[in-house]
Scaffold this motif. Structure first.
Motif, PDB file in Angstrom:
ATOM      1  N   UNK A   1      74.844 -43.816   9.683  1.00  0.00           N
ATOM      2  CA  UNK A   1      73.687 -42.969   9.432  1.00  0.00           C
ATOM      3  C   UNK A   1      74.108 -41.507   9.442  1.00  0.00           C
ATOM      4  N   UNK A   2      73.597 -40.723   8.505  1.00  0.00           N
ATOM      5  CA  UNK A   2      73.872 -39.288   8.446  1.00  0.00           C
ATOM      6  C   UNK A   2      72.702 -38.549   9.083  1.00  0.00           C
ATOM      7  N   UNK A   3      72.902 -38.069  10.309  1.00  0.00           N
ATOM      8  CA  UNK A   3      71.839 -37.425  11.069  1.00  0.00           C
ATOM      9  C   UNK A   3      71.627 -35.999  10.565  1.00  0.00           C
ATOM     10  N   UNK A   4      70.376 -35.657  10.295  1.00  0.00           N
ATOM     11  CA  UNK A   4      70.020 -34.312   9.856  1.00  0.00           C
ATOM     12  C   UNK A   4      69.607 -33.431  11.027  1.00  0.00           C
ATOM     13  N   UNK A   5      68.706 -33.917  11.868  1.00  0.00           N
ATOM     14  CA  UNK A   5      68.239 -33.144  13.016  1.00  0.00           C
ATOM     15  C   UNK A   5      67.562 -34.066  14.014  1.00  0.00           C
ATOM     16  N   UNK A   6      67.390 -33.544  15.227  1.00  0.00           N
ATOM     17  CA  UNK A   6      66.680 -34.252  16.292  1.00  0.00           C
ATOM     18  C   UNK A   6      65.675 -33.298  16.921  1.00  0.00           C
ATOM     19  N   UNK A   7      64.437 -33.745  17.058  1.00  0.00           N
ATOM     20  CA  UNK A   7      63.367 -32.964  17.686  1.00  0.00           C
ATOM     21  C   UNK A   7      62.937 -33.669  18.965  1.00  0.00           C
ATOM     22  N   UNK A   8      62.687 -32.898  20.022  1.00  0.00           N
ATOM     23  CA  UNK A   8      62.207 -33.467  21.261  1.00  0.00           C
ATOM     24  C   UNK A   8      61.034 -32.642  21.796  1.00  0.00           C
ATOM     25  N   UNK A   9      60.185 -33.284  22.584  1.00  0.00           N
ATOM     26  CA  UNK A   9      59.046 -32.586  23.179  1.00  0.00           C
ATOM     27  C   UNK A   9      58.790 -33.116  24.579  1.00  0.00           C
ATOM     28  N   UNK A  10      58.704 -32.202  25.532  1.00  0.00           N
ATOM     29  CA  UNK A  10      58.316 -32.514  26.893  1.00  0.00           C
ATOM     30  C   UNK A  10      57.067 -31.711  27.206  1.00  0.00           C
ATOM     31  N   UNK A  11      55.980 -32.387  27.546  1.00  0.00           N
ATOM     32  CA  UNK A  11      54.737 -31.697  27.852  1.00  0.00           C
ATOM     33  C   UNK A  11      54.852 -30.830  29.088  1.00  0.00           C
ATOM     34  N   UNK A  12      53.940 -29.879  29.210  1.00  0.00           N
ATOM     35  CA  UNK A  12      53.997 -28.896  30.296  1.00  0.00           C
ATOM     36  C   UNK A  12      53.942 -29.548  31.667  1.00  0.00           C
ATOM     37  N   UNK A  13      53.283 -30.708  31.776  1.00  0.00           N
ATOM     38  CA  UNK A  13      53.156 -31.363  33.075  1.00  0.00           C
ATOM     39  C   UNK A  13      54.387 -32.169  33.447  1.00  0.00           C
ATOM     40  N   UNK A  14      55.286 -32.379  32.496  1.00  0.00           N
ATOM     41  CA  UNK A  14      56.468 -33.177  32.770  1.00  0.00           C
ATOM     42  C   UNK A  14      56.160 -34.634  33.044  1.00  0.00           C
ATOM     43  N   UNK A  15      55.023 -35.106  32.542  1.00  0.00           N
ATOM     44  CA  UNK A  15      54.641 -36.504  32.709  1.00  0.00           C
ATOM     45  C   UNK A  15      55.070 -37.302  31.475  1.00  0.00           C
ATOM     46  N   UNK A  16      54.552 -38.519  31.367  1.00  0.00           N
ATOM     47  CA  UNK A  16      55.035 -39.427  30.330  1.00  0.00           C
ATOM     48  C   UNK A  16      54.419 -39.082  28.971  1.00  0.00           C
ATOM     49  N   UNK A  17      55.227 -38.592  28.041  1.00  0.00           N
ATOM     50  CA  UNK A  17      54.793 -38.252  26.688  1.00  0.00           C
ATOM     51  C   UNK A  17      55.284 -39.332  25.720  1.00  0.00           C
ATOM     52  N   UNK A  18      54.539 -39.545  24.649  1.00  0.00           N
ATOM     53  CA  UNK A  18      54.869 -40.610  23.715  1.00  0.00           C
ATOM     54  C   UNK A  18      54.550 -40.210  22.298  1.00  0.00           C
ATOM     55  N   UNK A  19      55.445 -40.525  21.376  1.00  0.00           N
ATOM     56  CA  UNK A  19      55.187 -40.386  19.947  1.00  0.00           C
ATOM     57  C   UNK A  19      55.239 -41.751  19.324  1.00  0.00           C
TER      58      UNK A  19
END
Length: 481
Positions: free
Chosen positions: A115-133
């Motif tokens: 696989x040719x990786x272009x980019x990676x995006x991540x997100x952590x919510x302000x509360x540092x709790x369990x986030x899901x996409x």
């Protein structure tokens, strides 16, 4: 696309319905370590393809281009020059040769396609709790919409939408708080030609009583209409998948019944208001039935899902519903342990890609499974990915204009927890490459939840558990060529 299942753990998402048989997971962020290869699994029904790889490497947030280095060998022999992997020359015995050892630029150190990786995006919510996409969709311009949840407290979450530019930079991010302090989240998303966003999910109207929700938003994430249907007996219900096709909006999921069983539900909505034109239900003669994904067919829709018996043993389910809302058929495959979690149409001929899990005969575990069926739902081919003879599941599938299929899910590696898994297939089922990701800093639940096909790129959304931050949203893009 939709995503209605990922393996559970005590601190993760609550069940989509009150039935104990259906859980969903959540994406997250972390330091990336990857392993891309052509066909590392010894158990396979497909073959790899002979194509050369591009030259882009992994970053977080924005893509980075790496110039390959070449060190061409020479020979004074009058015979053919022997293949030397890494010399930048693609010999007859090599699939590719880009002159470097970078594994995520389309060609690895063994001169095999990756696989040719272009980019990676991540997100952590302000509360540092369990986030899901849990769901992802891409519009014709390449704008990416991620739907899921942001953790507020260990016991509460808000619905979440994130818009990304084609290069992975954040366009906007919005949460949609509720007033009851209970978990609410999206599980599915679809995009209209005018940019309207349709997201389906769950809203708890009271503690442990989830209700099915479908909402509309303008292209900037501003709220439109909301459809919510609290259970008449206050037992619980969910949305697992949504579909916008031929000017009609559909949703599918499940609702619990008073006898401690559950039935599959299909609805057709008015895209302008969310109002329900018709609602169809079935248990398919089992104790539990759930719809995870929905696909348009010539005469109606096909719902892919799962049934379970009283002992919670699952089987794959396909339900056909006509345009008037009448259930035409509910076919349960005699495959104990199997399930379908996503589906997408292939081309204009009526074929469908199904993804989920398969349980090989004679073993206790289950594996990532991808199948192509014809308009009559007859199997054309099935690929089972058994990584190191341990567990795996396919959660999301996307189909390109050339009938190539991009699939996402996870597998369990030896002495590890879940690793993100993605795979690209030719239309005939030949596996072209696979890709894995594990956050070695903590090595917990890194999982692929959904897949989408952009104008010239692929998107895999999922989660990565990060030390001190619980689950973070994790999104990665790949070249589609």
């Amino acid at each position: 696309m939709s995503n209605a299942y990922l393996t559970g753990r005590a601190t993760r998402l609550t069940a989509l319905s009150l039935g104990p048989w259906l859980l969903i997971a959540c994406p997250s962020d972390g330091t990336a370590t990857t392993d891309s290869s052509t066909d590392p699994d010894p158990t396979s029904t497909t073959t790899t393809s002979d194509t050369s790889g591009p030259d882009v490497t992994t970053t977080t947030g924005t893509p980075t281009t790496t110039d390959p280095t070449t060190d061409a060998t020479t020979s004074t022999s009058t015979g053919p020059v022997p293949a030397v992997c890494g010399d930048g020359i693609v010999a007859d015995s090599e699939v590719c040769d880009d002159g470097n050892d970078e594994p995520d630029d389309g060609c690895d150190k063994n001169c095999e396609k990756t696989a040719a990786v272009l980019w990676t995006y991540t997100h952590n919510g302000a509360a540092g709790e369990f986030d899901a996409g849990t769901a992802v969709a891409v519009d014709p311009t390449g704008k990416i919409i991620i739907a899921g949840r942001e953790g507020i407290t260990p016991a509460d979450s808000d619905m979440l939408l994130i818009a990304l530019n084609p290069d992975g930079t954040e366009l906007w991010k919005k949460t949609y708080p509720d007033d009851n302090g209970l978990p609410n989240y999206f599980t599915a998303v679809a995009l209209g030609d005018d940019g309207t966003i349709y997201a389906g999910g769950v809203e708890q109207v009271m503690k442990d009583v989830p209700a099915p929700v479908v909402r509309s938003f303008d292209p900037d994430g501003n709220e439109g209409w909301t459809f919510i249907e609290p259970s008449a007996d206050m037992l619980g219900a969910s949305i697992g998948g949504i579909l916008l096709a031929d000017g009609e909006l559909y949703s599918t999921g499940a609702e619990d019944l008073t006898d401690k069983t559950a039935q599959l539900v299909v609805r057709r909505h008015d895209p302008a208001t969310g109002e329900v034109a018709w609602k169809a239900t079935t248990q398919a003669d089992f104790a539990y039935a759930n719809g995870n994904a929905i696909v348009k067919t010539g005469d109606g829709v096909l719902v892919a899902g799962i049934v379970q018996d009283e002992d919670y043993l699952s089987r794959p389910l396909l339900v056909v519903v006509d345009d008037a809302g009448t259930i035409v058929s509910a076919d349960v495959e005699d495959h104990p342990g199997g399930a379908w979690y996503d589906a997408e149409a292939i081309g204009a001929g009526g074929d469908i890609a199904l993804i989920g899990r398969r349980r090989p005969e004679g073993v206790t575990g289950y594996d990532f499974g991808l199948r192509r069926v014809g308009p009559d739902l007859a199997e054309q081919w099935t690929d089972i990915y058994d990584y190191e003879f341990l567990y795996g599941t396919g959660n999301g599938v996307a189909v390109g204009p050339d009938e190539r299929i991009f699939a996402s899910g996870f597998h369990v590696a030896p002495a590890k927890f879940d690793d993100v898994f993605g795979a690209l297939y030719a239309g005939d089922g030949a596996r072209q490459w696979t890709h894995t990701y594990n956050n070695d800093d903590i090595d917990l639940y890194d999982e692929g939840a959904d897949a989408a096909w952009g104008p010239d790129f692929l998107v895999l959304s999922g989660q990565s558990v990060v030390l001190g931050e619980d689950g973070n949203i994790w999104v990665r893009a790949f070249k589609a060529d």
